[in-house]
Design a protein around this motif. Structure first.
Motif, PDB file in Angstrom:
ATOM      1  N   TYR A 201     -18.547   1.369  48.034  1.00  7.08           N
ATOM      2  CA  TYR A 201     -19.539   1.978  48.934  1.00  7.08           C
ATOM      3  C   TYR A 201     -20.766   1.091  49.135  1.00  7.08           C
ATOM      4  CZ  TYR A 201     -16.929   6.368  48.740  1.00  7.08           C
ATOM      5  OH  TYR A 201     -15.959   7.336  48.839  1.00  7.08           O
ATOM      6  N   THR A 202     -20.933   0.100  48.290  1.00  3.30           N
ATOM      7  CA  THR A 202     -22.048  -0.844  48.436  1.00  3.30           C
ATOM      8  C   THR A 202     -22.094  -1.428  49.838  1.00  3.30           C
ATOM      9  OG1 THR A 202     -21.780  -1.489  46.123  1.00  3.30           O
ATOM     10  CG2 THR A 202     -23.020  -3.003  47.537  1.00  3.30           C
ATOM     11  N   PHE A 203     -20.922  -1.674  50.390  1.00  2.66           N
ATOM     12  CA  PHE A 203     -20.799  -2.432  51.632  1.00  2.66           C
ATOM     13  C   PHE A 203     -20.526  -1.554  52.839  1.00  2.66           C
ATOM     14  CE2 PHE A 203     -18.917  -4.304  47.830  1.00  2.66           C
ATOM     15  CZ  PHE A 203     -19.884  -5.251  47.558  1.00  2.66           C
ATOM     16  N   THR A 204     -20.429  -0.232  52.618  1.00  4.30           N
ATOM     17  CA  THR A 204     -20.019   0.646  53.716  1.00  4.30           C
ATOM     18  C   THR A 204     -20.849   1.901  53.900  1.00  4.30           C
ATOM     19  OG1 THR A 204     -18.480   1.907  52.325  1.00  4.30           O
ATOM     20  CG2 THR A 204     -17.605  -0.066  53.432  1.00  4.30           C
ATOM     21  N   SER A 205     -21.633   2.307  52.905  1.00  2.86           N
ATOM     22  CA  SER A 205     -22.205   3.653  52.945  1.00  2.86           C
ATOM     23  C   SER A 205     -23.680   3.693  53.325  1.00  2.86           C
ATOM     24  CB  SER A 205     -22.016   4.369  51.608  1.00  2.86           C
ATOM     25  OG  SER A 205     -22.557   5.673  51.698  1.00  2.86           O
ATOM     26  N   VAL A 206     -23.917   4.001  54.573  1.00  4.24           N
ATOM     27  CA  VAL A 206     -25.276   4.268  55.033  1.00  4.24           C
ATOM     28  C   VAL A 206     -25.774   5.572  54.406  1.00  4.24           C
ATOM     29  CG1 VAL A 206     -26.707   4.770  57.064  1.00  4.24           C
ATOM     30  CG2 VAL A 206     -24.978   2.959  57.155  1.00  4.24           C
ATOM     31  N   ALA A 207     -24.876   6.506  54.151  1.00  4.50           N
ATOM     32  CA  ALA A 207     -25.265   7.785  53.555  1.00  4.50           C
ATOM     33  C   ALA A 207     -25.817   7.598  52.136  1.00  4.50           C
ATOM     34  CB  ALA A 207     -24.073   8.739  53.548  1.00  4.50           C
ATOM     35  N   ILE A 208     -25.201   6.738  51.340  1.00  6.75           N
ATOM     36  CA  ILE A 208     -25.733   6.458  49.998  1.00  6.75           C
ATOM     37  C   ILE A 208     -27.060   5.717  50.116  1.00  6.75           C
ATOM     38  CG2 ILE A 208     -25.340   5.124  47.874  1.00  6.75           C
ATOM     39  CD1 ILE A 208     -22.390   6.046  48.037  1.00  6.75           C
ATOM     40  N   LEU A 209     -27.155   4.789  51.033  1.00  5.92           N
ATOM     41  CA  LEU A 209     -28.423   4.103  51.303  1.00  5.92           C
ATOM     42  C   LEU A 209     -29.519   5.119  51.589  1.00  5.92           C
ATOM     43  CD1 LEU A 209     -30.274   1.684  52.409  1.00  5.92           C
ATOM     44  CD2 LEU A 209     -29.149   2.133  54.574  1.00  5.92           C
ATOM     45  N   ASP A 210     -29.253   6.060  52.496  1.00  8.44           N
ATOM     46  CA  ASP A 210     -30.256   7.060  52.867  1.00  8.44           C
ATOM     47  C   ASP A 210     -30.635   7.939  51.684  1.00  8.44           C
ATOM     48  OD1 ASP A 210     -30.447   6.129  55.458  1.00  8.44           O
ATOM     49  OD2 ASP A 210     -29.116   7.660  56.299  1.00  8.44           O
ATOM     50  N   ALA A 211     -29.659   8.332  50.858  1.00  8.52           N
ATOM     51  CA  ALA A 211     -29.957   9.149  49.687  1.00  8.52           C
ATOM     52  C   ALA A 211     -30.843   8.375  48.706  1.00  8.52           C
ATOM     53  CB  ALA A 211     -28.666   9.593  49.015  1.00  8.52           C
ATOM     54  N   LEU A 212     -30.537   7.106  48.494  1.00  5.14           N
ATOM     55  CA  LEU A 212     -31.357   6.297  47.587  1.00  5.14           C
ATOM     56  C   LEU A 212     -32.780   6.147  48.088  1.00  5.14           C
ATOM     57  CD1 LEU A 212     -28.766   3.561  46.565  1.00  5.14           C
ATOM     58  CD2 LEU A 212     -29.822   5.251  45.038  1.00  5.14           C
ATOM     59  N   LYS A 213     -32.969   6.106  49.383  1.00  2.15           N
ATOM     60  CA  LYS A 213     -34.328   6.018  49.942  1.00  2.15           C
ATOM     61  C   LYS A 213     -35.186   7.199  49.513  1.00  2.15           C
ATOM     62  CE  LYS A 213     -33.359   3.708  54.353  1.00  2.15           C
ATOM     63  NZ  LYS A 213     -33.376   3.963  55.812  1.00  2.15           N
ATOM     64  N   MET A 214     -34.563   8.349  49.283  1.00  4.00           N
ATOM     65  CA  MET A 214     -35.300   9.571  48.955  1.00  4.00           C
ATOM     66  C   MET A 214     -35.649   9.673  47.472  1.00  4.00           C
ATOM     67  SD  MET A 214     -33.525  12.431  51.354  1.00  4.00           S
ATOM     68  CE  MET A 214     -31.819  11.862  51.343  1.00  4.00           C
ATOM     69  N   PHE A 215     -35.109   8.769  46.645  1.00  4.88           N
ATOM     70  CA  PHE A 215     -35.427   8.786  45.224  1.00  4.88           C
ATOM     71  C   PHE A 215     -36.634   7.890  44.990  1.00  4.88           C
ATOM     72  CE2 PHE A 215     -35.135   7.218  40.872  1.00  4.88           C
ATOM     73  CZ  PHE A 215     -35.065   8.415  40.185  1.00  4.88           C
ATOM     74  N   ALA A 216     -37.714   8.458  44.449  1.00  9.80           N
ATOM     75  CA  ALA A 216     -38.980   7.729  44.331  1.00  9.80           C
ATOM     76  C   ALA A 216     -39.038   6.783  43.134  1.00  9.80           C
ATOM     77  CB  ALA A 216     -40.136   8.723  44.255  1.00  9.80           C
ATOM     78  N   GLY A 217     -38.222   6.995  42.118  1.00  5.47           N
ATOM     79  CA  GLY A 217     -38.297   6.174  40.915  1.00  5.47           C
ATOM     80  C   GLY A 217     -37.571   4.855  41.053  1.00  5.47           C
ATOM     81  N   PRO A 218     -37.570   4.059  39.994  1.00  2.74           N
ATOM     82  CA  PRO A 218     -36.886   2.771  40.030  1.00  2.74           C
ATOM     83  C   PRO A 218     -35.370   2.938  40.126  1.00  2.74           C
ATOM     84  CG  PRO A 218     -37.758   3.183  37.835  1.00  2.74           C
ATOM     85  CD  PRO A 218     -38.243   4.293  38.713  1.00  2.74           C
ATOM     86  N   LYS A 219     -34.764   2.005  40.843  1.00  2.30           N
ATOM     87  CA  LYS A 219     -33.319   2.021  41.073  1.00  2.30           C
ATOM     88  C   LYS A 219     -32.788   0.613  40.841  1.00  2.30           C
ATOM     89  CE  LYS A 219     -34.529   3.348  45.240  1.00  2.30           C
ATOM     90  NZ  LYS A 219     -35.801   4.051  45.340  1.00  2.30           N
ATOM     91  N   ILE A 220     -31.704   0.517  40.074  1.00  4.13           N
ATOM     92  CA  ILE A 220     -31.050  -0.769  39.851  1.00  4.13           C
ATOM     93  C   ILE A 220     -29.638  -0.692  40.416  1.00  4.13           C
ATOM     94  CG2 ILE A 220     -30.164  -2.414  38.150  1.00  4.13           C
ATOM     95  CD1 ILE A 220     -32.447  -1.556  36.282  1.00  4.13           C
ATOM     96  N   GLU A 221     -29.328  -1.597  41.321  1.00  2.00           N
ATOM     97  CA  GLU A 221     -27.960  -1.762  41.832  1.00  2.00           C
ATOM     98  C   GLU A 221     -27.237  -2.700  40.879  1.00  2.00           C
ATOM     99  OE1 GLU A 221     -25.701  -3.869  45.619  1.00  2.00           O
ATOM    100  OE2 GLU A 221     -27.848  -3.461  45.760  1.00  2.00           O
ATOM    101  N   LEU A 222     -26.071  -2.289  40.426  1.00  2.98           N
ATOM    102  CA  LEU A 222     -25.340  -3.031  39.408  1.00  2.98           C
ATOM    103  C   LEU A 222     -23.933  -3.347  39.885  1.00  2.98           C
ATOM    104  CD1 LEU A 222     -24.956  -3.901  36.356  1.00  2.98           C
ATOM    105  CD2 LEU A 222     -24.095  -1.596  36.006  1.00  2.98           C
ATOM    106  N   HIS A 223     -23.490  -4.575  39.648  1.00  4.87           N
ATOM    107  CA  HIS A 223     -22.109  -4.977  39.911  1.00  4.87           C
ATOM    108  C   HIS A 223     -21.599  -5.748  38.703  1.00  4.87           C
ATOM    109  CE1 HIS A 223     -22.436  -3.670  44.014  1.00  4.87           C
ATOM    110  NE2 HIS A 223     -23.610  -4.275  44.054  1.00  4.87           N
ATOM    111  N   ILE A 224     -20.407  -5.419  38.277  1.00  3.18           N
ATOM    112  CA  ILE A 224     -19.800  -6.071  37.119  1.00  3.18           C
ATOM    113  C   ILE A 224     -19.504  -7.533  37.426  1.00  3.18           C
ATOM    114  CG2 ILE A 224     -17.726  -6.097  35.678  1.00  3.18           C
ATOM    115  CD1 ILE A 224     -17.754  -2.981  35.969  1.00  3.18           C
ATOM    116  N   SER A 225     -18.928  -7.782  38.597  1.00  4.75           N
ATOM    117  CA  SER A 225     -18.617  -9.159  38.993  1.00  4.75           C
ATOM    118  C   SER A 225     -19.795  -9.751  39.763  1.00  4.75           C
ATOM    119  CB  SER A 225     -17.362  -9.184  39.872  1.00  4.75           C
ATOM    120  OG  SER A 225     -17.625  -8.592  41.131  1.00  4.75           O
ATOM    121  N   ASN A 226     -19.789 -11.062  39.894  1.00  2.17           N
ATOM    122  CA  ASN A 226     -20.767 -11.715  40.757  1.00  2.17           C
ATOM    123  C   ASN A 226     -20.214 -11.622  42.176  1.00  2.17           C
ATOM    124  OD1 ASN A 226     -22.423 -13.325  42.252  1.00  2.17           O
ATOM    125  ND2 ASN A 226     -22.446 -15.022  40.809  1.00  2.17           N
TER     126      ASN A 226
END
Length: 144
Positions: free
Chosen positions: A78-103
């Protein structure tokens, strides 16, 4: 006690089995155990979730708005496809870390453009399963 939501997207339930040459042999249950133990040492609580369904991930982000000090999210595909997750994350005021196991930047071009990176506090990629532990420690500092 500060709670950190650790959210995992599709197919991560198959860690340890799925493409171990990319993602390693550590299972998501092992990662959960590490995170719970590390959180206790750091004076944090974790709410660790995984879903193969976009709407469930969005609901978890919404829940974090009132129940979490921070979010660590591995949105997986969903990292590469989800505008809906993007929009939901915008509404969270605290710190957010995006994590990927691989480079993701060493992989095929489709994995190079994250839709969520512009709205997170930090991005971690390529540390393998240990990235979760590093992200949790970073989150402890960011929410202190």
């Amino acid at each position: 006690m500060r709670t950190i939501f650790i959210l995992n997207g599709p197919n991560l339930n198959l860690l340890g089995q799925r493409e171990p040459e990319i993602y390693g042999r550590t299972t998501l249950d092992e990662i959960r155990g590490w995170c719970e133990a590390d959180a206790a040492d750091l004076g944090l609580a974790v709410d660790f979730r995984q879903s193969n369904f976009e709407g469930e991930i969005i609901e978890a982000i919404h829940a974090a708005r009132t129940h979490a000090a921070g979010i660590v999210i591995n949105p997986a595909g969903y990292t590469f496809t989800s505008v809906a997750i993007l929009d939901a994350l915008k509404m969270f005021a605290g710190p957010k870390i995006e994590l990927h196991i691989s480079n993701v930047h060493q992989r095929e071009a489709i994995y190079h453009k994250s839709l969520v990176s512009p709205v997170v506090t930090a991005v971690m990629a390529g540390f393998g399963a240990q990235g979760y532990r590093l992200a949790l420690r970073a989150m402890a500092e960011m929410t202190a």
